[in-house]
Design an enzyme around this catalytic site. Structure first.
Site, PDB file in Angstrom:
ATOM      1  N   HIS A   1       0.851  -1.197   0.000  1.00  0.00           N
ATOM      2  CA  HIS A   1       0.000   0.000   0.000  1.00  0.00           C
ATOM      3  C   HIS A   1       0.878   1.236   0.000  1.00  0.00           C
ATOM      4  O   HIS A   1       2.071   1.166   0.276  1.00  0.00           O
ATOM      5  CB  HIS A   1      -0.899   0.004   1.246  1.00  0.00           C
TER       6      HIS A   1
ATOM      7  N   ASP B   1       0.798   5.190   1.864  1.00  0.00           N
ATOM      8  CA  ASP B   1       0.109   5.833   2.984  1.00  0.00           C
ATOM      9  C   ASP B   1      -0.617   7.077   2.473  1.00  0.00           C
ATOM     10  O   ASP B   1      -0.089   7.814   1.648  1.00  0.00           O
ATOM     11  CB  ASP B   1       1.117   6.240   4.071  1.00  0.00           C
TER      12      ASP B   1
ATOM     13  N   HIS C   1       4.754   0.115  -0.213  1.00  0.00           N
ATOM     14  CA  HIS C   1       5.509  -0.674   0.763  1.00  0.00           C
ATOM     15  C   HIS C   1       4.627  -1.746   1.382  1.00  0.00           C
ATOM     16  O   HIS C   1       3.401  -1.687   1.290  1.00  0.00           O
ATOM     17  CB  HIS C   1       6.119   0.236   1.841  1.00  0.00           C
TER      18      HIS C   1
ATOM     19  N   ARG D   1       7.635  -9.030  15.343  1.00  0.00           N
ATOM     20  CA  ARG D   1       8.116  -7.728  14.900  1.00  0.00           C
ATOM     21  C   ARG D   1       7.096  -6.664  15.299  1.00  0.00           C
ATOM     22  O   ARG D   1       5.890  -6.923  15.296  1.00  0.00           O
ATOM     23  CB  ARG D   1       8.294  -7.753  13.383  1.00  0.00           C
TER      24      ARG D   1
HETATM   25  C1  LIG Z   1      -4.986   8.381   9.011  1.00  0.00           C
HETATM   26  C2  LIG Z   1      -5.141   7.178   8.501  1.00  0.00           C
HETATM   27  C3  LIG Z   1      -4.221   6.550   7.508  1.00  0.00           C
HETATM   28  C4  LIG Z   1      -4.652   5.091   7.502  1.00  0.00           C
HETATM   29  C5  LIG Z   1      -6.122   5.251   7.660  1.00  0.00           C
HETATM   30  C6  LIG Z   1      -6.234   6.235   8.841  1.00  0.00           C
HETATM   31  C7  LIG Z   1      -5.875   5.499  10.155  1.00  0.00           C
HETATM   32  C8  LIG Z   1      -5.022   4.242   9.912  1.00  0.00           C
HETATM   33  C9  LIG Z   1      -4.038   4.360   8.743  1.00  0.00           C
HETATM   34  C10 LIG Z   1      -3.552   3.016   8.217  1.00  0.00           C
HETATM   35  C11 LIG Z   1      -2.331   2.432   8.973  1.00  0.00           C
HETATM   36  C12 LIG Z   1      -1.922   1.080   8.311  1.00  0.00           C
HETATM   37  C13 LIG Z   1      -1.856   1.165   6.785  1.00  0.00           C
HETATM   38  C14 LIG Z   1      -3.107   1.873   6.221  1.00  0.00           C
HETATM   39  C15 LIG Z   1      -3.119   1.810   4.700  1.00  0.00           C
HETATM   40  C16 LIG Z   1      -4.330   1.294   6.899  1.00  0.00           C
HETATM   41  O1  LIG Z   1      -4.982   0.345   6.545  1.00  0.00           O
HETATM   42  O2  LIG Z   1      -4.585   2.028   8.069  1.00  0.00           O
HETATM   43  C17 LIG Z   1      -3.158   3.281   6.780  1.00  0.00           C
HETATM   44  C18 LIG Z   1      -4.254   4.236   6.294  1.00  0.00           C
HETATM   45  C19 LIG Z   1      -3.816   5.038   5.072  1.00  0.00           C
HETATM   46  O3  LIG Z   1      -2.706   5.553   5.012  1.00  0.00           O
HETATM   47  O4  LIG Z   1      -4.634   5.122   4.150  1.00  0.00           O
HETATM   48  O1  LIG Z   2       5.331  -2.542   9.721  1.00  0.00           O
HETATM   49  C1  LIG Z   2       5.833  -1.870   8.838  1.00  0.00           C
HETATM   50  O2  LIG Z   2       7.034  -1.811   8.649  1.00  0.00           O
HETATM   51  C2  LIG Z   2       4.945  -1.063   7.906  1.00  0.00           C
HETATM   52  C3  LIG Z   2       3.776  -0.430   8.609  1.00  0.00           C
HETATM   53  C4  LIG Z   2       3.001   0.449   7.681  1.00  0.00           C
HETATM   54  O3  LIG Z   2       3.263   0.507   6.502  1.00  0.00           O
HETATM   55  C5  LIG Z   2       1.888   1.271   8.194  1.00  0.00           C
HETATM   56  O4  LIG Z   2       1.522   1.155   9.378  1.00  0.00           O
HETATM   57  O5  LIG Z   2       1.343   2.067   7.388  1.00  0.00           O
HETATM   58 FE   LIG Z   3       2.237   2.146   5.512  1.00  0.00          FE
END
Ligand SMILES: C=C1C[C@]23C[C@H]1CC[C@H]2[C@@]12CCC[C@@](C)(C(=O)O1)[C@H]2[C@@H]3C(=O)O
Ligand SMILES: O=C(O)CCC(=O)C(=O)O
Ligand SMILES: [Fe+2]
Length: 337
Positions: free
Chosen positions: A219, A221, A276, A286
């Site tokens: 994905h 961010d 990533h 981890r």
């Molecule tokens: C502020 C954010 C950014 C979110 C949504 C919301 C809260 C949690 C974040 C994450 C964190 C993990 C990867 C991701 C892809 C996910 O599934 O939840 C992120 C997402 C995004 O970057 O789109």
């Molecule tokens: O665990 C990791 O190294 C990646 C985590 C991540 O990509 C995220 O929380 O958006």
């Molecule tokens: Fe991420």
């Protein structure tokens, strides 16, 4: 239609799984084959005390969309403490963690990665998202003694905010954008005080069949930038055009900085958000903590006028962070286009 396997399944107790259930086996091609990273290229490391840090960051953002920083000023003790809170949280019994479960339409709390619904296989990880203060959820997890954990998270968020402001300044300056003059919401001190953020705690238990499992699927961010702390176990991989998947090795005391989709938009595609994912390990668990950094909620992000001209038309329309998160929740990795 994304299949919603994650919605139908209960949260697993990973420690009780001695074999990889089929629902976690990602070997089929349509899920993005797991495979290994063989690339020899190395993600740039930038020393923030180096007078050439700005050039280093500019180059890393243009060519990788990711870099690691050292001498960033976050005390080592604080990183250790927040890691300890994280470990304590995920070691709680499942039924305790579920007391702070994220509600179906909510953002904060314990649960599967939000992107799970876009995949037909499950990810070998647990997550905890903190938006605003952690108090309410932490009280559910630790009815007694939640205060010390809240304090650690709050201090970490404050320190991260300062560092993120500094990194924003450097990234924009390396594009020729001077925050004090060119970005109104940077504020009078150009410290981006009004910015918003979320904290994502990720836990990847040791996995009996790591070659077929996926910790967190590929994905980008939805942020301006993300500051990622990983413990001393590698697992993070970034995708680089021409090189493939590259592992980002933990640098002692270092932090990983990702370019997010909103920076991609702001820079009109000059700094591309980095794809990533996280892999898992057979013998070691981890931990990672992502500080997801974005603009104040009312601010619209659009390609900066300084990077737009007759030969460089704006490639994206203005969006607020909230609008973008909604688009992402609907279209996932196609949200930018
Ligand atoms: C502020 C954010 C950014 C979110 C949504 C919301 C809260 C949690 C974040 C994450 C964190 C993990 C990867 C991701 C892809 C996910 O599934 O939840 C992120 C997402 C995004 O970057 O789109
Ligand atoms: O665990 C990791 O190294 C990646 C985590 C991540 O990509 C995220 O929380 O958006
Ligand atoms: Fe991420």
């Amino acid at each position: 239609m994304p299949s919603r396997l994650s919605d139908q399944l209960k949260h697993p107790d990973f420690a009780s799984l001695h074999e990889l259930p089929d629902s976690y086996a990602w070997n089929q091609r349509d899920d993005g084959a797991v495979g290994e990273a063989f690339a020899t290229e190395v993600v740039p490391v930038v020393d923030l005390d180096d007078p050439n840090a700005l050039q280093g960051i500019g180059h890393a953002c243009r060519t990788w969309g990711v870099f690691q920083v050292t001498n960033h000023g976050i005390p080592r003790g604080l990183l250790d403490m927040v890691e300890c809170t994280c470990r304590t949280l995920f070691s709680l019994p499942l039924e305790q963690k579920l007391k702070a479960a994220r509600s179906p339409d909510g953002v904060s709390g314990y649960g599967f990665a939000r992107i799970s619904s876009f995949f037909s296989k499950l990810m070998w990880s647990e997550g905890f998202t903190i938006v605003g203060t952690p108090d309410e959820h932490f009280r559910q997890l630790w009815p007694h003694g939640y205060n010390k954990h809240c304090d650690v998270i709050k201090e970490y968020k404050e320190e991260m905010k300062k560092l993120a402001g500094r990194l924003m300044w450097l990234m924009l300056a390396s594009l020729g954008i001077i925050p004090n003059q060119d970005i109104e919401w940077a504020g009078p001190k150009a410290d981006f005080k009004e910015a918003s953020a979320a904290l994502q705690l990720n836990y990847y238990p040791a996995c009996p069949d790591p070659d077929r499992a996926m910790g967190l699927a590929a994905h980008t961010d939805s942020t301006l930038l993300t500051i990622l702390h990983q413990n001393n176990t590698s697992g993070l991989q970034v995708f680089k055009e021409g090189a493939g998947w590259v592992t980002v090795p933990p640098v002692p005391g270092g932090l990983v900085i990702n370019v997010g989709d909103l920076m991609h938009i702001l820079s009109n595609g000059t700094y591309q958000s980095v794809l990533h994912r996280a892999m898992v390990n057979r013998t070691r668990h981890r931990l990672s903590l992502a500080y997801l950094y974005g603009p104040p909620s009312c601010v619209e992000i659009s390609p900066h006028p300084k990077l737009v001209g007759p030969t460089h038309p704006p490639l994206y329309r203005p969006v607020t962070w909230n609008e973008y998160l909604h688009t992402k929740a609907k279209h996932f990795n196609k949200a930018l286009s």
